[in-house]
Design a protein around this motif. Sequence first.
Motif, PDB file in Angstrom:
ATOM      1  N   SER A 289       7.090  -8.334   5.988  1.00 33.51           N
ATOM      2  CA  SER A 289       6.588  -8.248   7.461  1.00 33.51           C
ATOM      3  C   SER A 289       7.470  -6.617   7.571  1.00 33.51           C
ATOM      4  O   SER A 289       6.596  -6.043   9.082  1.00 33.51           O
ATOM      5  N   VAL A 290       8.854  -5.527   7.282  1.00 36.30           N
ATOM      6  CA  VAL A 290       8.925  -5.113   7.871  1.00 36.30           C
ATOM      7  C   VAL A 290       8.233  -3.802   7.924  1.00 36.30           C
ATOM      8  O   VAL A 290       7.412  -2.574   7.989  1.00 36.30           O
ATOM      9  N   ILE A 291       7.861  -3.990   5.608  1.00 38.13           N
ATOM     10  CA  ILE A 291       6.854  -3.107   5.578  1.00 38.13           C
ATOM     11  C   ILE A 291       5.544  -2.746   6.498  1.00 38.13           C
ATOM     12  O   ILE A 291       4.790  -1.357   7.033  1.00 38.13           O
ATOM     13  N   ARG A 292       5.428  -3.850   7.313  1.00 36.29           N
ATOM     14  CA  ARG A 292       3.542  -4.167   7.746  1.00 36.29           C
ATOM     15  C   ARG A 292       3.504  -3.191   8.688  1.00 36.29           C
ATOM     16  O   ARG A 292       3.118  -2.421   9.634  1.00 36.29           O
ATOM     17  N   ALA A 293       4.889  -3.553   9.656  1.00 42.78           N
ATOM     18  CA  ALA A 293       5.277  -2.856  11.349  1.00 42.78           C
ATOM     19  C   ALA A 293       5.307  -1.743  10.974  1.00 42.78           C
ATOM     20  O   ALA A 293       4.285  -1.352  12.077  1.00 42.78           O
ATOM     21  N   GLY A 294       6.234  -0.841  10.104  1.00 45.30           N
ATOM     22  CA  GLY A 294       5.806   0.236   9.755  1.00 45.30           C
ATOM     23  C   GLY A 294       4.617   1.159   9.671  1.00 45.30           C
ATOM     24  O   GLY A 294       4.541   1.930  10.378  1.00 45.30           O
ATOM     25  N   MET A 295       3.974   0.120   8.744  1.00 50.99           N
ATOM     26  CA  MET A 295       2.630   0.511   8.850  1.00 50.99           C
ATOM     27  C   MET A 295       2.232   0.922   9.743  1.00 50.99           C
ATOM     28  O   MET A 295       0.958   1.719  10.236  1.00 50.99           O
ATOM     29  N   SER A 325      -5.073   0.143  12.060  1.00 53.81           N
ATOM     30  CA  SER A 325      -4.018  -0.845  13.249  1.00 53.81           C
ATOM     31  C   SER A 325      -4.325  -1.899  12.938  1.00 53.81           C
ATOM     32  O   SER A 325      -3.191  -3.199  13.468  1.00 53.81           O
ATOM     33  N   ALA A 326      -5.564  -2.402  13.244  1.00 59.13           N
ATOM     34  CA  ALA A 326      -6.082  -3.498  12.882  1.00 59.13           C
ATOM     35  C   ALA A 326      -6.050  -3.871  12.326  1.00 59.13           C
ATOM     36  O   ALA A 326      -6.885  -5.333  12.102  1.00 59.13           O
ATOM     37  N   SER A 327      -5.843  -3.450  10.430  1.00 64.68           N
ATOM     38  CA  SER A 327      -5.834  -4.336  10.056  1.00 64.68           C
ATOM     39  C   SER A 327      -4.633  -6.161   9.161  1.00 64.68           C
ATOM     40  O   SER A 327      -4.413  -5.735  10.263  1.00 64.68           O
ATOM     41  N   SER A 328      -5.331  -7.045   8.617  1.00 67.76           N
ATOM     42  CA  SER A 328      -5.028  -8.495   8.679  1.00 67.76           C
ATOM     43  C   SER A 328      -3.217  -7.740   7.901  1.00 67.76           C
ATOM     44  O   SER A 328      -3.475  -6.626   6.549  1.00 67.76           O
ATOM     45  N   ASP A 329      -2.448  -8.565   7.935  1.00 67.53           N
ATOM     46  CA  ASP A 329      -1.382  -8.833   6.769  1.00 67.53           C
ATOM     47  C   ASP A 329      -1.619  -8.626   5.764  1.00 67.53           C
ATOM     48  O   ASP A 329      -0.785  -7.688   4.898  1.00 67.53           O
ATOM     49  N   LYS A 330      -3.023  -9.078   5.154  1.00 65.17           N
ATOM     50  CA  LYS A 330      -3.906  -9.421   3.966  1.00 65.17           C
ATOM     51  C   LYS A 330      -4.323  -8.314   3.781  1.00 65.17           C
ATOM     52  O   LYS A 330      -3.346  -7.743   2.401  1.00 65.17           O
ATOM     53  N   GLU A 331      -5.230  -7.479   4.455  1.00 65.98           N
ATOM     54  CA  GLU A 331      -4.626  -6.536   3.740  1.00 65.98           C
ATOM     55  C   GLU A 331      -3.614  -4.843   3.815  1.00 65.98           C
ATOM     56  O   GLU A 331      -3.484  -4.230   2.521  1.00 65.98           O
ATOM     57  N   LEU A 332      -2.991  -5.292   4.744  1.00 69.72           N
ATOM     58  CA  LEU A 332      -1.849  -4.278   3.914  1.00 69.72           C
ATOM     59  C   LEU A 332      -0.998  -4.339   3.330  1.00 69.72           C
ATOM     60  O   LEU A 332      -0.854  -3.543   2.148  1.00 69.72           O
ATOM     61  N   ASP A 333      -1.043  -5.953   2.794  1.00 71.76           N
ATOM     62  CA  ASP A 333       0.016  -6.217   1.345  1.00 71.76           C
ATOM     63  C   ASP A 333      -1.105  -5.643   0.222  1.00 71.76           C
ATOM     64  O   ASP A 333       0.206  -5.541  -0.686  1.00 71.76           O
ATOM     65  N   ALA A 334      -1.825  -5.880   0.512  1.00 67.26           N
ATOM     66  CA  ALA A 334      -2.715  -5.233  -0.684  1.00 67.26           C
ATOM     67  C   ALA A 334      -2.307  -3.609  -0.910  1.00 67.26           C
ATOM     68  O   ALA A 334      -2.883  -3.222  -1.581  1.00 67.26           O
ATOM     69  N   ARG A 335      -2.128  -2.913   0.004  1.00 70.00           N
ATOM     70  CA  ARG A 335      -2.519  -1.918   0.325  1.00 70.00           C
ATOM     71  C   ARG A 335      -1.148  -1.450  -0.563  1.00 70.00           C
ATOM     72  O   ARG A 335      -1.190  -0.622  -1.258  1.00 70.00           O
ATOM     73  N   VAL A 336      -0.153  -1.681  -0.201  1.00 71.40           N
ATOM     74  CA  VAL A 336       1.827  -1.881  -0.412  1.00 71.40           C
ATOM     75  C   VAL A 336       1.589  -2.334  -1.902  1.00 71.40           C
ATOM     76  O   VAL A 336       2.357  -1.742  -2.979  1.00 71.40           O
ATOM     77  N   GLU A 337       0.926  -3.300  -2.189  1.00 72.12           N
ATOM     78  CA  GLU A 337       0.886  -3.941  -3.756  1.00 72.12           C
ATOM     79  C   GLU A 337       0.821  -2.601  -4.568  1.00 72.12           C
ATOM     80  O   GLU A 337       0.803  -2.732  -5.627  1.00 72.12           O
ATOM     81  N   SER A 338      -0.801  -1.847  -4.090  1.00 68.37           N
ATOM     82  CA  SER A 338      -0.947  -1.046  -5.140  1.00 68.37           C
ATOM     83  C   SER A 338      -0.646   0.591  -4.861  1.00 68.37           C
ATOM     84  O   SER A 338       0.260   1.015  -5.825  1.00 68.37           O
ATOM     85  N   THR A 339       0.234   0.291  -3.821  1.00 68.48           N
ATOM     86  CA  THR A 339       0.384   2.178  -3.810  1.00 68.48           C
ATOM     87  C   THR A 339       2.254   2.526  -3.473  1.00 68.48           C
ATOM     88  O   THR A 339       2.411   3.114  -3.432  1.00 68.48           O
ATOM     89  N   SER A 340       2.766   1.341  -2.958  1.00 64.74           N
ATOM     90  CA  SER A 340       4.546   1.260  -2.674  1.00 64.74           C
ATOM     91  C   SER A 340       5.494   1.833  -3.766  1.00 64.74           C
ATOM     92  O   SER A 340       4.684   2.235  -4.852  1.00 64.74           O
ATOM     93  N   TRP A 341       6.590   2.631  -3.437  1.00 62.96           N
ATOM     94  CA  TRP A 341       7.194   3.329  -4.480  1.00 62.96           C
ATOM     95  C   TRP A 341       8.528   3.616  -3.450  1.00 62.96           C
ATOM     96  O   TRP A 341       8.995   3.341  -2.797  1.00 62.96           O
TER      97      TRP A 341
END
Length: 403
Positions: A289-295, A325-341
């Motif tokens: 939730s935190v990283i989605r809000a920041g993104m 900014s209009a992307s869904s939580d699921k779409e943002l989560d997919a980006r986090v899962e692939s590129t978080s560091w």
Amino acid sequence: YQLGGRKIPNWGGRLRPIYTSSGGRDYALREPVKQALLSTGLKYNPDLNSGGFNSVAQLVENWHNASCQHAAICYDLYGVHVKTDTVIQRIVFEGKKAISVELVNGQRLTASKEIVLSCGALRTPQVLMLSGIGIKSELDKHNIKQVAELPVGQNLHDHGSVNIVWKLKNPDKGYAFGSRAFNKPEYANGNPMDWMATAAVPDEDLHKAASVDGTEFKPSPRTDFEVTVMYAVTAAAPMEMAPMDGTHITTGVLCMSTTSRGTLKLASDKATDNAIVDPRYFANEHDRSVIRAGMRVALKAMESTAMQEYVDGETPPPGMPRISSASSDKELDARVESTSWSWFHPAGTASMGKVVDSKCRVYNVDGLRIVDASIMPLSITAHLQAPMYAIAESAADLIAQAA
């Protein structure tokens, strides 16, 4: 120290200045980026170190004369003998007393009073476990005789991050590092960025996250995430997002109030083999939730009117769709899962209260202290350099008092 023009005496009566700098480099995107961040609803803070938080403030760095002011430069090392190319294999105990350090070449360095371990949150727990301090079931895997049962290597926390890369419309104007026009001499005096934005996630979102995690959320004044805008393609990413040729800039989003916890375990009984690290970034709904809000703050800033003249759009990672900014939580989560560091703030793997006491002494043994980020039991919503200096100075006082 030299902080905002003020000098504060260092220990031992000597003055060793740690300089800080802020601004003065006149980047072309300085004002547009400020306005973009303010457009998200955040307020302007004229002094990052004023004690205020959740704002847009000018970056403060410990740079001076085009050089980062690291501890070895700023602290007096008179009388300290530094051995380079020297790898520790283990700490040697006589019963429960730490008496010496054994190097990988078999040489031993004997302690006259006590041993202070300061190898960092990834190396310190490895040394402890190789020395027999840790969870017995883990030590038994490598035939290491246990000296003390302590939860070493647990509670690993870090500020997980996501970087979003943006293509510039007119890169030949020298907006970013890599462009031939990005060449003012003062650009060598610090990182290519101007602003840091910090904010909290709405309480209702974290209440929902707590219900998913099976935890309790108690509202309080806090900072949950940080957003930066770097005039370069940052290297803190698991894949190359774009070339470092001045055509792109990067928004970095950090989860500062992280509650996910990882582990560090031995790969073997050899100090030269890297430990096995499982950081478990964004393993719970709170952190997601935190990283989605920041993104979303970063995305809204780059989509704002202030940046339309400069930004062409996002350059997504290879094989991934663009986000907004209009992307869904699921779409943002997919980006986090692939590129978080990692943002390289690991801590907690020899926590105070679990592995060391309030004077940094390792429980259940004698003559051994730990002074590094591994003793930090909780994740703090700040970068670790200044807090780590404070811990080290406090520990130095404790050690001096016990001498």
